[in-house]
Design a protein around this motif. Structure first.
Motif, PDB file in Angstrom:
ATOM      1  N   VAL A  43       0.839  -1.204   0.000  1.00 55.37           N
ATOM      2  CA  VAL A  43       0.000   0.000   0.000  1.00 55.37           C
ATOM      3  C   VAL A  43       0.867   1.246   0.000  1.00 55.37           C
ATOM      4  O   VAL A  43       0.601   2.221  -0.721  1.00 55.37           O
ATOM      5  N   ARG A  44       1.938   1.238   0.777  1.00 54.04           N
ATOM      6  CA  ARG A  44       2.824   2.398   0.843  1.00 54.04           C
ATOM      7  C   ARG A  44       3.533   2.630  -0.489  1.00 54.04           C
ATOM      8  O   ARG A  44       3.734   3.773  -0.907  1.00 54.04           O
ATOM      9  N   ILE A  45       3.921   1.544  -1.155  1.00 52.66           N
ATOM     10  CA  ILE A  45       4.538   1.689  -2.473  1.00 52.66           C
ATOM     11  C   ILE A  45       3.548   2.297  -3.445  1.00 52.66           C
ATOM     12  O   ILE A  45       3.881   3.217  -4.211  1.00 52.66           O
ATOM     13  N   HIS A  46       2.318   1.808  -3.418  1.00 53.70           N
ATOM     14  CA  HIS A  46       1.307   2.350  -4.330  1.00 53.70           C
ATOM     15  C   HIS A  46       1.029   3.814  -4.028  1.00 53.70           C
ATOM     16  O   HIS A  46       0.850   4.628  -4.948  1.00 53.70           O
ATOM     17  N   ASP A  47       1.000   4.171  -2.753  1.00 51.89           N
ATOM     18  CA  ASP A  47       0.792   5.577  -2.382  1.00 51.89           C
ATOM     19  C   ASP A  47       1.959   6.446  -2.886  1.00 51.89           C
ATOM     20  O   ASP A  47       1.744   7.566  -3.366  1.00 51.89           O
TER      21      ASP A  47
ATOM     22  N   ARG B  91       4.275   7.994 -16.923  1.00 48.04           N
ATOM     23  CA  ARG B  91       5.202   8.078 -15.788  1.00 48.04           C
ATOM     24  C   ARG B  91       5.066   6.856 -14.886  1.00 48.04           C
ATOM     25  O   ARG B  91       6.058   6.355 -14.344  1.00 48.04           O
ATOM     26  N   THR B  92       3.836   6.368 -14.717  1.00 47.34           N
ATOM     27  CA  THR B  92       3.621   5.188 -13.890  1.00 47.34           C
ATOM     28  C   THR B  92       4.311   3.978 -14.508  1.00 47.34           C
ATOM     29  O   THR B  92       4.988   3.200 -13.820  1.00 47.34           O
TER      30      THR B  92
ATOM     31  N   TYR C 286       8.449 -11.258 -16.853  1.00 50.02           N
ATOM     32  CA  TYR C 286       7.514 -11.040 -17.965  1.00 50.02           C
ATOM     33  C   TYR C 286       6.562 -12.226 -18.123  1.00 50.02           C
ATOM     34  O   TYR C 286       5.354 -12.054 -18.335  1.00 50.02           O
ATOM     35  N   ALA C 287       7.116 -13.443 -18.023  1.00 54.34           N
ATOM     36  CA  ALA C 287       6.300 -14.651 -18.195  1.00 54.34           C
ATOM     37  C   ALA C 287       5.246 -14.760 -17.089  1.00 54.34           C
ATOM     38  O   ALA C 287       4.079 -15.086 -17.357  1.00 54.34           O
ATOM     39  N   LYS C 288       5.646 -14.466 -15.854  1.00 56.83           N
ATOM     40  CA  LYS C 288       4.699 -14.557 -14.743  1.00 56.83           C
ATOM     41  C   LYS C 288       3.653 -13.447 -14.811  1.00 56.83           C
ATOM     42  O   LYS C 288       2.493 -13.653 -14.435  1.00 56.83           O
ATOM     43  N   LEU C 289       4.065 -12.289 -15.294  1.00 54.67           N
ATOM     44  CA  LEU C 289       3.110 -11.197 -15.459  1.00 54.67           C
ATOM     45  C   LEU C 289       2.098 -11.540 -16.550  1.00 54.67           C
ATOM     46  O   LEU C 289       0.911 -11.208 -16.433  1.00 54.67           O
TER      47      LEU C 289
ATOM     48  N   PHE D  50       9.540  -9.143  -5.828  1.00 51.64           N
ATOM     49  CA  PHE D  50       9.247  -9.106  -7.264  1.00 51.64           C
ATOM     50  C   PHE D  50       7.784  -9.475  -7.509  1.00 51.64           C
ATOM     51  O   PHE D  50       7.106  -8.872  -8.348  1.00 51.64           O
ATOM     52  N   GLU D  51       7.286 -10.460  -6.777  1.00 56.07           N
ATOM     53  CA  GLU D  51       5.897 -10.883  -6.930  1.00 56.07           C
ATOM     54  C   GLU D  51       4.941  -9.750  -6.551  1.00 56.07           C
ATOM     55  O   GLU D  51       3.922  -9.528  -7.206  1.00 56.07           O
ATOM     56  N   MET D  52       5.285  -9.022  -5.491  1.00 49.92           N
ATOM     57  CA  MET D  52       4.448  -7.908  -5.059  1.00 49.92           C
ATOM     58  C   MET D  52       4.405  -6.804  -6.119  1.00 49.92           C
ATOM     59  O   MET D  52       3.345  -6.229  -6.395  1.00 49.92           O
ATOM     60  N   ILE D  53       5.553  -6.509  -6.748  1.00 48.73           N
ATOM     61  CA  ILE D  53       5.581  -5.500  -7.807  1.00 48.73           C
ATOM     62  C   ILE D  53       4.694  -5.934  -8.973  1.00 48.73           C
ATOM     63  O   ILE D  53       3.931  -5.140  -9.526  1.00 48.73           O
ATOM     64  N   ARG D  54       4.784  -7.210  -9.341  1.00 48.76           N
ATOM     65  CA  ARG D  54       3.945  -7.716 -10.440  1.00 48.76           C
ATOM     66  C   ARG D  54       2.468  -7.601 -10.090  1.00 48.76           C
ATOM     67  O   ARG D  54       1.639  -7.294 -10.958  1.00 48.76           O
ATOM     68  N   PHE D  55       2.134  -7.835  -8.839  1.00 46.03           N
ATOM     69  CA  PHE D  55       0.739  -7.722  -8.412  1.00 46.03           C
ATOM     70  C   PHE D  55       0.248  -6.275  -8.548  1.00 46.03           C
ATOM     71  O   PHE D  55      -0.858  -6.023  -9.045  1.00 46.03           O
ATOM     72  N   LEU D  56       1.079  -5.319  -8.140  1.00 45.68           N
ATOM     73  CA  LEU D  56       0.700  -3.915  -8.262  1.00 45.68           C
ATOM     74  C   LEU D  56       0.527  -3.521  -9.733  1.00 45.68           C
ATOM     75  O   LEU D  56      -0.412  -2.790 -10.086  1.00 45.68           O
ATOM     76  N   ILE D  57       1.416  -4.023 -10.584  1.00 42.36           N
ATOM     77  CA  ILE D  57       1.306  -3.749 -12.018  1.00 42.36           C
ATOM     78  C   ILE D  57       0.005  -4.310 -12.564  1.00 42.36           C
ATOM     79  O   ILE D  57      -0.720  -3.646 -13.313  1.00 42.36           O
TER      80      ILE D  57
END
Length: 324
Positions: free
Chosen positions: A12-16, A33-34, A60-63, A113-120
Protein backbone atom coordinates in the motif's frame (compact mmCIF):
# COMPACT_ATOMS: atom_id res chain seq x y z
CA UNK A 1 10.38 -12.70 6.99
CA UNK A 2 7.66 -10.07 7.03
CA UNK A 3 4.18 -11.12 8.09
CA UNK A 4 1.37 -11.07 5.54
CA UNK A 5 -0.08 -7.91 7.09
CA UNK A 6 3.27 -6.13 7.01
CA UNK A 7 3.74 -7.08 3.35
CA UNK A 8 0.30 -5.74 2.52
CA UNK A 9 1.17 -2.51 4.32
CA UNK A 10 4.39 -2.12 2.31
CA UNK A 11 2.47 -2.75 -0.93
CA UNK A 12 0.00 0.00 0.00
CA UNK A 13 2.82 2.40 0.84
CA UNK A 14 4.54 1.69 -2.47
CA UNK A 15 1.31 2.35 -4.33
CA UNK A 16 0.79 5.58 -2.38
CA UNK A 17 4.34 6.66 -3.28
CA UNK A 18 3.67 5.84 -6.93
CA UNK A 19 0.54 7.99 -6.80
CA UNK A 20 2.49 10.94 -5.40
CA UNK A 21 5.18 10.59 -8.08
CA UNK A 22 2.86 10.09 -11.04
CA UNK A 23 -0.31 12.01 -10.21
CA UNK A 24 -1.24 15.10 -12.17
CA UNK A 25 -3.54 17.55 -10.39
CA UNK A 26 -5.37 18.31 -13.65
CA UNK A 27 -5.36 15.02 -15.59
CA UNK A 28 -5.09 12.49 -12.78
CA UNK A 29 -2.79 9.50 -13.12
CA UNK A 30 0.04 9.98 -15.62
CA UNK A 31 0.07 6.51 -17.16
CA UNK A 32 3.38 7.02 -18.96
CA UNK A 33 5.20 8.08 -15.79
CA UNK A 34 3.62 5.19 -13.89
CA UNK A 35 4.82 2.70 -16.51
CA UNK A 36 8.31 4.18 -16.45
CA UNK A 37 8.43 4.05 -12.66
CA UNK A 38 7.39 0.40 -12.76
CA UNK A 39 10.05 -0.20 -15.42
CA UNK A 40 12.70 1.18 -13.07
CA UNK A 41 11.41 -0.99 -10.23
CA UNK A 42 11.55 -4.05 -12.50
CA UNK A 43 15.16 -3.26 -13.48
CA UNK A 44 16.32 -2.66 -9.93
CA UNK A 45 14.63 -5.79 -8.61
CA UNK A 46 16.07 -7.91 -11.42
CA UNK A 47 19.56 -6.94 -10.22
CA UNK A 48 18.81 -8.62 -6.88
CA UNK A 49 19.21 -11.97 -8.64
CA UNK A 50 22.40 -13.65 -9.85
CA UNK A 51 21.14 -13.67 -13.46
CA UNK A 52 19.23 -10.44 -14.00
CA UNK A 53 18.34 -11.34 -17.61
CA UNK A 54 16.65 -14.58 -16.59
CA UNK A 55 14.94 -12.79 -13.68
CA UNK A 56 13.49 -10.17 -16.02
CA UNK A 57 12.35 -12.71 -18.62
CA UNK A 58 10.78 -14.78 -15.84
CA UNK A 59 9.00 -11.70 -14.52
CA UNK A 60 7.51 -11.04 -17.96
CA UNK A 61 6.30 -14.65 -18.19
CA UNK A 62 4.70 -14.56 -14.74
CA UNK A 63 3.11 -11.20 -15.46
CA UNK A 64 1.64 -12.67 -18.66
CA UNK A 65 0.05 -15.40 -16.53
CA UNK A 66 -1.35 -12.84 -14.09
CA UNK A 67 -2.79 -10.74 -16.92
CA UNK A 68 -3.95 -13.75 -18.99
CA UNK A 69 -2.40 -12.14 -22.07
CA UNK A 70 0.87 -11.59 -23.90
CA UNK A 71 2.32 -8.15 -24.73
CA UNK A 72 0.73 -6.60 -27.81
CA UNK A 73 2.48 -7.88 -30.92
CA UNK A 74 3.90 -5.78 -33.76
CA UNK A 75 6.13 -2.68 -33.89
CA UNK A 76 5.69 0.09 -31.34
CA UNK A 77 5.10 3.47 -33.00
CA UNK A 78 7.83 5.94 -32.08
CA UNK A 79 5.23 8.41 -30.78
CA UNK A 80 3.97 5.82 -28.29
CA UNK A 81 7.32 5.89 -26.49
CA UNK A 82 8.47 8.84 -24.37
CA UNK A 83 11.78 10.60 -25.14
CA UNK A 84 14.89 8.74 -24.04
CA UNK A 85 15.86 11.29 -21.31
CA UNK A 86 12.40 10.90 -19.78
CA UNK A 87 12.77 7.12 -19.78
CA UNK A 88 16.02 7.41 -17.86
CA UNK A 89 14.73 10.01 -15.38
CA UNK A 90 11.49 8.28 -14.40
CA UNK A 91 13.04 4.81 -14.44
CA UNK A 92 15.70 6.05 -12.02
CA UNK A 93 12.88 7.31 -9.80
CA UNK A 94 11.44 3.81 -9.83
CA UNK A 95 14.83 2.26 -9.07
CA UNK A 96 15.25 4.56 -6.07
CA UNK A 97 11.75 3.68 -4.87
CA UNK A 98 12.51 -0.02 -5.19
CA UNK A 99 15.74 0.32 -3.19
CA UNK A 100 13.94 2.26 -0.47
CA UNK A 101 11.28 -0.38 0.12
CA UNK A 102 13.39 -3.46 -0.46
CA UNK A 103 15.24 -2.73 2.78
CA UNK A 104 12.12 -4.07 4.51
CA UNK A 105 12.17 -7.22 2.33
CA UNK A 106 15.89 -7.93 2.53
CA UNK A 107 15.49 -11.73 2.88
CA UNK A 108 12.86 -12.37 0.20
CA UNK A 109 13.57 -10.84 -3.26
CA UNK A 110 11.24 -13.35 -4.95
CA UNK A 111 8.28 -12.14 -2.92
CA UNK A 112 9.26 -8.52 -3.49
CA UNK A 113 9.25 -9.11 -7.26
CA UNK A 114 5.90 -10.88 -6.93
CA UNK A 115 4.45 -7.91 -5.06
CA UNK A 116 5.58 -5.50 -7.81
CA UNK A 117 3.95 -7.72 -10.44
CA UNK A 118 0.74 -7.72 -8.41
CA UNK A 119 0.70 -3.92 -8.26
CA UNK A 120 1.31 -3.75 -12.02
CA UNK A 121 -1.55 -6.16 -12.65
CA UNK A 122 -3.94 -4.09 -10.53
CA UNK A 123 -3.08 -0.87 -12.37
CA UNK A 124 -3.33 -2.54 -15.79
CA UNK A 125 -6.79 -3.88 -14.97
CA UNK A 126 -7.87 -0.45 -13.72
CA UNK A 127 -6.59 1.23 -16.91
CA UNK A 128 -8.34 -1.33 -19.08
CA UNK A 129 -11.64 -0.40 -17.43
CA UNK A 130 -10.90 3.15 -18.62
CA UNK A 131 -10.17 2.08 -22.20
CA UNK A 132 -6.47 1.11 -22.37
CA UNK A 133 -6.06 -2.56 -23.23
CA UNK A 134 -3.88 -4.53 -20.85
CA UNK A 135 -1.90 -6.07 -23.76
CA UNK A 136 -0.98 -2.56 -24.91
CA UNK A 137 0.10 -1.51 -21.40
CA UNK A 138 2.09 -4.73 -21.11
CA UNK A 139 3.93 -4.10 -24.37
CA UNK A 140 4.82 -0.55 -23.37
CA UNK A 141 6.07 -1.75 -19.99
CA UNK A 142 8.31 -4.36 -21.64
CA UNK A 143 9.74 -1.81 -24.10
CA UNK A 144 10.38 0.77 -21.37
CA UNK A 145 11.93 -1.79 -19.02
CA UNK A 146 14.25 -3.11 -21.72
CA UNK A 147 15.39 0.42 -22.59
CA UNK A 148 15.95 1.34 -18.96
CA UNK A 149 17.94 -1.88 -18.50
CA UNK A 150 19.95 -1.04 -21.63
CA UNK A 151 20.89 2.36 -20.20
CA UNK A 152 22.06 0.82 -16.93
CA UNK A 153 24.07 -1.88 -18.69
CA UNK A 154 25.65 0.78 -20.89
CA UNK A 155 26.74 2.78 -17.87
CA UNK A 156 28.40 -0.32 -16.43
CA UNK A 157 29.81 -2.02 -19.52
CA UNK A 158 31.02 0.99 -21.49
CA UNK A 159 32.88 2.35 -18.48
CA UNK A 160 34.47 -1.02 -17.78
CA UNK A 161 35.45 -1.48 -21.44
CA UNK A 162 36.98 1.99 -21.76
CA UNK A 163 38.91 1.55 -18.51
CA UNK A 164 40.22 -1.84 -19.61
CA UNK A 165 40.96 -1.10 -23.27
CA UNK A 166 42.03 2.54 -23.15
CA UNK A 167 43.17 3.50 -19.64
CA UNK A 168 44.52 0.00 -18.95
CA UNK A 169 46.71 0.15 -22.02
CA UNK A 170 48.27 3.36 -20.76
CA UNK A 171 47.20 5.37 -23.79
CA UNK A 172 44.39 7.37 -22.13
CA UNK A 173 43.85 9.31 -18.93
CA UNK A 174 40.60 9.39 -16.98
CA UNK A 175 39.96 12.83 -18.52
CA UNK A 176 40.31 11.38 -22.02
CA UNK A 177 37.77 8.68 -21.15
CA UNK A 178 35.27 11.21 -19.84
CA UNK A 179 35.66 13.39 -22.94
CA UNK A 180 35.42 10.43 -25.32
CA UNK A 181 32.17 9.12 -23.87
CA UNK A 182 30.61 12.57 -23.50
CA UNK A 183 31.70 13.49 -27.02
CA UNK A 184 30.14 10.30 -28.39
CA UNK A 185 26.89 11.20 -26.62
CA UNK A 186 26.81 14.63 -28.29
CA UNK A 187 27.62 13.17 -31.69
CA UNK A 188 24.95 10.46 -31.46
CA UNK A 189 22.38 12.98 -30.26
CA UNK A 190 22.93 15.27 -33.26
CA UNK A 191 22.84 12.29 -35.61
CA UNK A 192 19.52 11.18 -34.10
CA UNK A 193 17.74 14.12 -35.78
CA UNK A 194 20.16 14.58 -38.70
CA UNK A 195 21.19 17.95 -37.31
CA UNK A 196 17.86 19.38 -38.44
CA UNK A 197 15.78 22.07 -36.76
CA UNK A 198 18.61 22.97 -34.39
CA UNK A 199 21.46 23.67 -36.82
CA UNK A 200 21.61 27.31 -35.81
CA UNK A 201 21.17 26.88 -32.04
CA UNK A 202 24.71 28.10 -31.42
CA UNK A 203 23.76 31.57 -32.65
CA UNK A 204 21.53 31.95 -29.60
CA UNK A 205 22.33 31.83 -25.91
CA UNK A 206 20.60 28.65 -24.73
CA UNK A 207 21.24 24.97 -25.31
CA UNK A 208 18.51 23.23 -27.31
CA UNK A 209 16.16 21.11 -25.23
CA UNK A 210 17.46 17.76 -26.49
CA UNK A 211 21.05 18.64 -25.65
CA UNK A 212 20.11 20.11 -22.29
CA UNK A 213 18.16 16.95 -21.38
CA UNK A 214 21.06 14.74 -22.43
CA UNK A 215 23.47 16.81 -20.36
CA UNK A 216 21.09 16.39 -17.43
CA UNK A 217 21.26 12.61 -17.79
CA UNK A 218 25.05 12.79 -17.61
CA UNK A 219 25.18 15.17 -14.65
CA UNK A 220 22.54 13.34 -12.64
CA UNK A 221 24.27 10.00 -13.09
CA UNK A 222 27.48 11.54 -11.77
CA UNK A 223 25.74 13.24 -8.84
CA UNK A 224 23.74 10.11 -8.01
CA UNK A 225 27.02 8.21 -7.59
CA UNK A 226 28.60 10.77 -5.29
CA UNK A 227 30.00 13.65 -7.35
CA UNK A 228 29.30 16.99 -5.67
CA UNK A 229 26.54 18.96 -7.35
CA UNK A 230 28.12 22.42 -7.49
CA UNK A 231 27.35 24.86 -10.30
CA UNK A 232 30.65 24.76 -12.24
CA UNK A 233 29.52 22.43 -15.04
CA UNK A 234 29.66 25.09 -17.75
CA UNK A 235 32.61 27.11 -16.46
CA UNK A 236 34.90 28.13 -19.31
CA UNK A 237 32.79 26.70 -22.14
CA UNK A 238 33.47 28.27 -25.57
CA UNK A 239 31.14 31.04 -26.73
CA UNK A 240 28.25 29.93 -28.94
CA UNK A 241 29.71 31.69 -31.99
CA UNK A 242 33.19 30.13 -31.58
CA UNK A 243 34.25 27.40 -34.05
CA UNK A 244 33.35 23.92 -32.85
CA UNK A 245 36.17 21.96 -31.26
CA UNK A 246 35.04 18.36 -30.59
CA UNK A 247 37.44 15.72 -29.17
CA UNK A 248 37.45 13.90 -32.52
CA UNK A 249 40.30 11.47 -31.80
CA UNK A 250 38.81 10.47 -28.46
CA UNK A 251 35.40 9.90 -30.04
CA UNK A 252 37.06 7.66 -32.63
CA UNK A 253 38.71 5.80 -29.78
CA UNK A 254 35.42 4.91 -28.07
CA UNK A 255 33.41 4.40 -31.26
CA UNK A 256 34.33 0.71 -31.85
CA UNK A 257 33.69 -0.05 -28.18
CA UNK A 258 30.25 1.58 -28.31
CA UNK A 259 29.40 0.02 -31.66
CA UNK A 260 30.17 -3.48 -30.38
CA UNK A 261 28.12 -2.95 -27.22
CA UNK A 262 25.10 -1.48 -28.99
CA UNK A 263 25.13 -4.34 -31.50
CA UNK A 264 25.26 -6.87 -28.66
CA UNK A 265 22.17 -5.44 -26.94
CA UNK A 266 20.35 -4.50 -30.19
CA UNK A 267 20.19 -0.78 -29.36
CA UNK A 268 20.02 0.71 -32.85
CA UNK A 269 18.32 4.06 -32.27
CA UNK A 270 20.81 6.96 -32.19
CA UNK A 271 18.91 8.88 -29.50
CA UNK A 272 18.94 5.85 -27.19
CA UNK A 273 22.66 5.44 -27.89
CA UNK A 274 23.23 9.10 -27.00
CA UNK A 275 21.55 8.70 -23.62
CA UNK A 276 23.45 5.47 -22.99
CA UNK A 277 26.78 7.21 -23.70
CA UNK A 278 25.79 10.22 -21.57
CA UNK A 279 24.97 7.92 -18.69
CA UNK A 280 28.30 6.13 -19.11
CA UNK A 281 30.10 9.49 -19.18
CA UNK A 282 28.36 10.48 -15.96
CA UNK A 283 29.45 7.27 -14.31
CA UNK A 284 33.02 7.78 -15.53
CA UNK A 285 32.88 11.26 -14.03
CA UNK A 286 31.89 9.81 -10.66
CA UNK A 287 34.70 7.23 -10.89
CA UNK A 288 37.38 9.75 -11.78
CA UNK A 289 36.29 12.90 -9.97
CA UNK A 290 34.45 11.51 -6.95
CA UNK A 291 35.70 10.56 -3.52
CA UNK A 292 38.13 12.24 -1.17
CA UNK A 293 41.14 11.78 -3.47
CA UNK A 294 39.84 12.11 -7.04
CA UNK A 295 42.00 11.20 -10.03
CA UNK A 296 40.90 14.43 -11.67
CA UNK A 297 39.58 17.51 -9.92
CA UNK A 298 35.78 17.90 -10.23
CA UNK A 299 36.19 21.57 -11.20
CA UNK A 300 38.17 20.36 -14.23
CA UNK A 301 36.27 17.17 -15.05
CA UNK A 302 32.77 18.61 -15.09
CA UNK A 303 33.33 21.42 -17.64
CA UNK A 304 35.52 19.00 -19.61
CA UNK A 305 32.61 16.59 -19.98
CA UNK A 306 30.13 19.35 -20.76
CA UNK A 307 32.43 20.86 -23.38
CA UNK A 308 32.94 17.48 -25.08
CA UNK A 309 29.18 16.90 -25.19
CA UNK A 310 28.21 20.33 -26.52
CA UNK A 311 31.12 20.77 -28.93
CA UNK A 312 30.53 17.36 -30.51
CA UNK A 313 26.84 18.10 -30.91
CA UNK A 314 27.62 21.50 -32.35
CA UNK A 315 30.16 20.05 -34.80
CA UNK A 316 27.67 17.63 -36.34
CA UNK A 317 25.01 20.35 -36.57
CA UNK A 318 27.46 22.68 -38.31
CA UNK A 319 28.39 19.94 -40.80
CA UNK A 320 24.72 19.31 -41.61
CA UNK A 321 24.07 23.04 -41.94
CA UNK A 322 26.98 23.38 -44.38
CA UNK A 323 25.53 20.61 -46.55
CA UNK A 324 22.10 22.24 -46.53
Amino acid sequence: MLSFMNKAEVAVRIHDSMTLLCQDDVHGCDVTRTLLTYAGMMVETAFLFDNYEEALEGAYAKLADLLSCEPLDGPVHMRAMPPAPMIDFDAEQGRALSREFFEEWIDCPFEFFEMIRFLIQQDFMSWEAQGQARAESFRLLVEMTNRAMGFELAAQELCDAVIEMRIGSGSWTIGDSISGLAGMAGRKLAMSHDGKDQCCWFRGSDLPDLLDQTAYVMTQEAVRLGLNCSTDWRFGLPANDAPSNPPTNLIRGVEPICRGFFTAISMEDAELQAIACAKAAGRMLAVGAGGKKPSIEPAIAKPLAMAALTESYKSVCVDYAAVL
